[in-house]
Design a protein around this motif. Structure first.
Motif, PDB file in Angstrom:
ATOM      1  N   ARG B  84       2.104 -42.765  -9.491  1.00  0.00           N
ATOM      2  CA  ARG B  84       2.765 -42.198 -10.675  1.00  0.00           C
ATOM      3  C   ARG B  84       2.520 -40.697 -10.778  1.00  0.00           C
ATOM      4  O   ARG B  84       3.411 -39.932 -11.151  1.00  0.00           O
ATOM      5  N   TYR B  88       5.379 -37.446 -10.963  1.00  0.00           N
ATOM      6  CA  TYR B  88       5.508 -36.593 -12.152  1.00  0.00           C
ATOM      7  C   TYR B  88       6.327 -35.359 -11.774  1.00  0.00           C
ATOM      8  O   TYR B  88       6.037 -34.684 -10.782  1.00  0.00           O
ATOM      9  N   PRO B  89       7.364 -35.018 -12.561  1.00  0.00           N
ATOM     10  CA  PRO B  89       8.276 -33.935 -12.145  1.00  0.00           C
ATOM     11  C   PRO B  89       7.585 -32.597 -11.888  1.00  0.00           C
ATOM     12  O   PRO B  89       7.978 -31.843 -11.013  1.00  0.00           O
ATOM     13  N   ASP B  90       6.545 -32.308 -12.664  1.00  0.00           N
ATOM     14  CA  ASP B  90       5.898 -31.002 -12.517  1.00  0.00           C
ATOM     15  C   ASP B  90       4.596 -31.075 -11.717  1.00  0.00           C
ATOM     16  O   ASP B  90       3.736 -30.191 -11.845  1.00  0.00           O
ATOM     17  N   LYS B  93       3.940 -28.084  -9.600  1.00  0.00           N
ATOM     18  CA  LYS B  93       3.715 -26.894 -10.412  1.00  0.00           C
ATOM     19  C   LYS B  93       2.258 -26.834 -10.850  1.00  0.00           C
ATOM     20  O   LYS B  93       1.614 -25.787 -10.756  1.00  0.00           O
TER      21      LYS B  93
END
Lengths: 521, 323
Positions: B84, B88-90, B93
């Motif tokens: 998971r 996570y989209p970021d 980043k």
């Protein structure tokens, strides 16, 4: 012998002293039972709150719980910082070392109930028979719709005391009169008023803010004027609004904030100011209008008297709207408040029984009246028409309450416990006329309330998509502070694009499904 | 004859064959030293090794009120939360921000205490030396919230000192604390201001052990102050520098989460949001204990790999290493 006698005398005296002067625990518990200690964490609970300026003074309920119910509340922590308390409780739940009673904001209880650490109230209703009696059938039904956890149970001993419209527009009347201004009733008029004030007083920051994170509080001031709805079908457009921050109304509000900030009507450092900096603006008489509780008018007056001796702040009887052709929303009146006691699974046996007895007593008229008003003859009297008349010393809704040196803070009585006495509420509404004025004004209407229920899986999915709220907050600040221009269509499209990347469509769909299922659409 | 031969053979038997006896003999010989180390060992065992068992919640679906053993296992053979995290989209980043903050920390702030130590070492007046040391140590003792509060005040767009100075030069006020491009410079600079003085203590201690005769010989050979610093002082403290650098590398995926939490806002997430702050949000605010534990475990494993790698590289290149 003489020496021995002196020693014996001293020893006896010490024994007596220890048993009297230094004894803790106050009066004997009822029926000679032993006191039980119940641990509690509170965000300002009536059960343990020390009233008055002397912080070591015990609250009335704490003393009474000990003397009449045999409960000694052991306060683990009391903090006015809601976020800090929430985080601390999450940590405590993880360690398994959490208190037996929590008095906090009800909306957090659903998550904790899911973890299985709270006790639902249904299993105890037979032991607390008076609790059901304080609710009408409609109120009981609304309570379940609004507050039940995912499993359909209630976990908070919610108080039955109607939350009426609580905040209003307050303004510095003396200054307004001098400048020939009226309190505005539309957002356009508000801008005009702020413009005039700024022109006359270039150093001013006419629009007031106060607490920490006031950037978000400004949002709260204007959601009603802009009729912003979220997580429901918007009555104005008929469309389902899953994320209000992606709507045109929200964009209108952002344009408005953008203008307010650009013109210098708000403190430029609002996004990073803490309460002392915001309050300094009041103290330096830089602020002229604000949206807050009515007794904050007194507070602002007291602060500014040092700089402007004849200052007078008043509460406006009108709301401000962005759409004059429509009614203005106000906070709908609910029969409950939002803060309540919950019992954790650590509370067992004798402790649990006594706590339930305490709650049950608070639901009686006698208990409720004692909570909200105090003791008859001590804190209030009843006149020959049967009307409650608090003694002036305890009238916390009097004209100069919240005075920083107010002696009435010595014995503050404004916390109803579980139930609110009908006598108290009648008196409250009489003393505080503004909610009634706002509610009866045909120009206003209560904001529609909906309580869609999520499944556990939906809740989990939304938690996974929580990054979208980081994005909305980020862009809200960008629009407010003028870093991005909400008037620019390209910028607005970019903003919506980022929300979509963060899962906007999915969030809307989940919420719509939950809403339609709850309301049978 | 046979017995004598046997005896000689036993005597000449290679030592490593008796390693058990040798070990026991060694322990017995150094028993008082062992006793000295024992409390520390027990402390580490109880408070650092035993709690490692708690990391198991990263592989479970742990909730408040559960016991470690009672919590059910996560899906995907216990790796549900790890998977998971990488979905996570970021995720990249926050990994990027974590690495960059630490890299900038090494590049811009690691050498500052060294320079300060070298310059303080050059001072002749003891009083002056001690005064300077005390003054530069002091910021270290300011509590983090107080320090960040000072930062907000100094950098305020309305009455902050920095913006007032900028205004003298006709520059518009900059909202430093809300601009993502300013987050790293402010974070690193404030870290240098607060930590450099304290950080130079260990280098000063190392420099105090340098034989003064080396400096005298260098003077006789015509070396000036800079040359002495370059050829004597710096090489003397090089082992210390390398050890500290290796340890610093072992924290490449760590960051001053507390300081970032106090400093950052949604407007600076682009550069300020790191693994630690993300972990805080998920673990403490959202009460996703297992997920946060998984993220923390990933972080720790990467840190350990960095540490091992840095140690190996140092051993290969400079012959200095932690182990």
């Amino acid at each position: 012998m003489k020496l021995l006698g002196k020693c014996l005398f001293l020893f006896s005296a010490l024994l007596i002293l220890q048993g009297t002067v230094f004894a803790t625990g106050g009066a004997e518990p009822p029926g000679g039972q032993e006191l039980v200690t119940i641990s509690i964490m509170s965000h300002g609970s009536y059960l343990v709150l020390p009233y008055g300026p002397e912080k070591n003074k015990e609250g009335r309920w704490k003393v009474r719980a000990r003397e009449e119910f045999g409960i000694d509340f052991d306060l683990w922590d009391w903090t006015g910082d809601e976020n800090a308390m929430f985080e601390k409780l999450n940590l405590l739940f993880a360690t398994g070392d959490y208190p037996e009673v929590i008095d906090f904001r009800v909306r957090y209880y659903n998550d904790w109930a899911r973890q299985g650490v709270l006790l639902n109230i249904e299993q105890f209703l037979d032991k607390v028979p008076n609790y059901r009696k304080i609710w009408t059938d409609e109120e009981w039904d609304l309570l379940y719709r609004a507050r039940a956890a995912d499993d359909g149970n209630l976990y908070a001993w919610e108080g039955n005391w109607p939350a009426a419209p609580a905040r209003f527009w307050i303004y510095r009347k003396t200054a307004f009169d001098k400048m020939g201004l009226e309190c505005p009733t539309t957002t356009d008029q508000l801008l005009q008023v702020l413009k005039v004030i700024k022109k006359e007083n270039p150093d001013s920051l006419p629009f007031g803010t106060r607490g920490k994170g006031e950037a978000s509080y400004i949002y709260g001031y204007f959601t009603f004027p802009f009729r912003i709805m979220g997580n429901c079908y918007d009555p104005d457009t008929g469309d389902f609004v899953g994320v209000e921050q992606a709507t045109d109304k929200y964009r209108d509000m952002m344009k408005y904030f953008n203008t307010m900030y650009a013109e210098g009507y708000i403190d430029p450092a609002i996004a990073t100011n803490k309460r002392p900096q915001n309050e300094a603006n009041f103290a330096n008489a830089k602020t002229y209008i604000w949206f807050s509780w009515p007794n904050r008018a007194n507070w602002a007056e007291e602060l500014q008297k040092k700089v402007v001796p004849d200052v007078k702040w008043v509460v406006s009887e009108k709301l401000i709207t962005a759409y004059p052709d429509k009614k203005c929303y106000y906070q709908a009146r609910l029969p409950f408040d939002g803060f309540a006691v919950t019992l954790t699974d650590k509370l067992k046996g004798e402790k649990l029984d006594r706590m339930l007895k305490l709650i049950d007593y608070q639901c009686t008229e006698e208990g409720a009246r004692w909570s909200g008003l105090g003791a008859e003859g001590v804190h209030y009297s009843i006149d020959d028409k049967g009307v409650i008349q608090p003694f002036e010393k305890y009238n916390i809704w009097g004209p100069d309450y919240d005075n920083l040196n107010d002696p009435r803070k010595q014995d503050q009585i404004d916390h109803a416990a579980v139930a609110q006495s009908k006598a108290f509420f009648a008196w409250f509404m009489r003393e505080n006329p503004y909610p009634k004025i706002i509610m009866e004004d045909p120009a206003n209407e209560p904001q529609p309330l909906f309580f869609p229920r999520l499944t556990e899986e939906e809740g989990k999915k939304l938690a996974d998509l929580s990054i979208i709220w980081d994005k909305t907050t980020e862009w809200y600040l960008k629009f407010l502070l003028g870093m991005e221009d909400p008037n620019d269509d390209a910028v607005w499209s970019e903003y919506l694009g980022e929300l979509k990347k963060a899962g906007l469509d999915e969030v809307v769909q989940i919420r719509k499904t939950a809403f339609d299922r709850t309301y049978g659409k | 004859m046979k017995n004598m031969a046997k005896e000689i053979a036993l005597k000449n038997k290679p030592q490593q064959d008796n390693w058990v006896i040798n070990t026991l003999h060694g322990i017995r010989k150094t028993r008082y030293l062992q006793l000295l180390v024992l409390p520390g060992l027990i402390f580490f065992l109880i408070f650092h090794y035993v709690p490692m068992y708690g990391a198991i919640i990263a592989f479970k679906n742990f909730r408040g009120g559960m016991t470690l053993g009672g919590a059910p296992w996560a899906e995907n053979f216990g790796f549900e939360h790890f998977i998971r995290f990488f979905k996570y989209p970021d995720v990249w980043k926050i990994i990027r921000n974590t690495l960059l903050l630490n890299l900038y920390g090494i590049v811009f702030s690691f050498w500052v205490p060294i320079m300060i130590a070298l310059f303080i070492n050059e001072l002749n007046s003891v009083l002056y030396k001690k005064s300077i040391q005390t003054i530069i140590f002091l910021p270290h003792f300011i509590a983090l919230p107080a320090m960040v509060g000072i930062l907000f005040l100094i950098l305020s767009p309305t009455d902050g000192m920095v913006n007032q100075i900028l205004a003298v030069f006709g520059i518009k006020p900059i909202y430093f604390m809300l601009k993502s491009e300013w987050f790293r410079p402010v974070y690193i600079t404030s870290g240098i201001w607060q930590g450099a003085g304290w950080g130079c203590i260990i280098y000063l201690a190392a420099l105090s052990r340098v034989d003064p005769e080396l400096y005298e010989s260098a003077i006789m050979d015509g070396a000036n102050r800079i040359r002495q610093m370059w050829h004597i002082s710096l090489p003397s403290i090089m082992p210390t520098i390398i050890i500290l650098l290796i340890l610093r590398m072992g924290r490449m995926m760590a960051s001053g989460t507390g300081k970032i939490l106090l400093m950052y806002s949604p407007l600076t997430y682009e550069t300020a949001d790191v693994i630690g702050t993300y972990l805080f949000r998920r673990g403490i605010i959202y009460a996703e204990y297992s997920y946060a534990a998984a993220v923390g475990l990933i972080n720790s494993v990467i840190n350990a790999l960095f540490l091992v790698g840095a140690n190996w590289l140092s051993k290969r290149t400079t012959k200095e290493s932690l182990w």
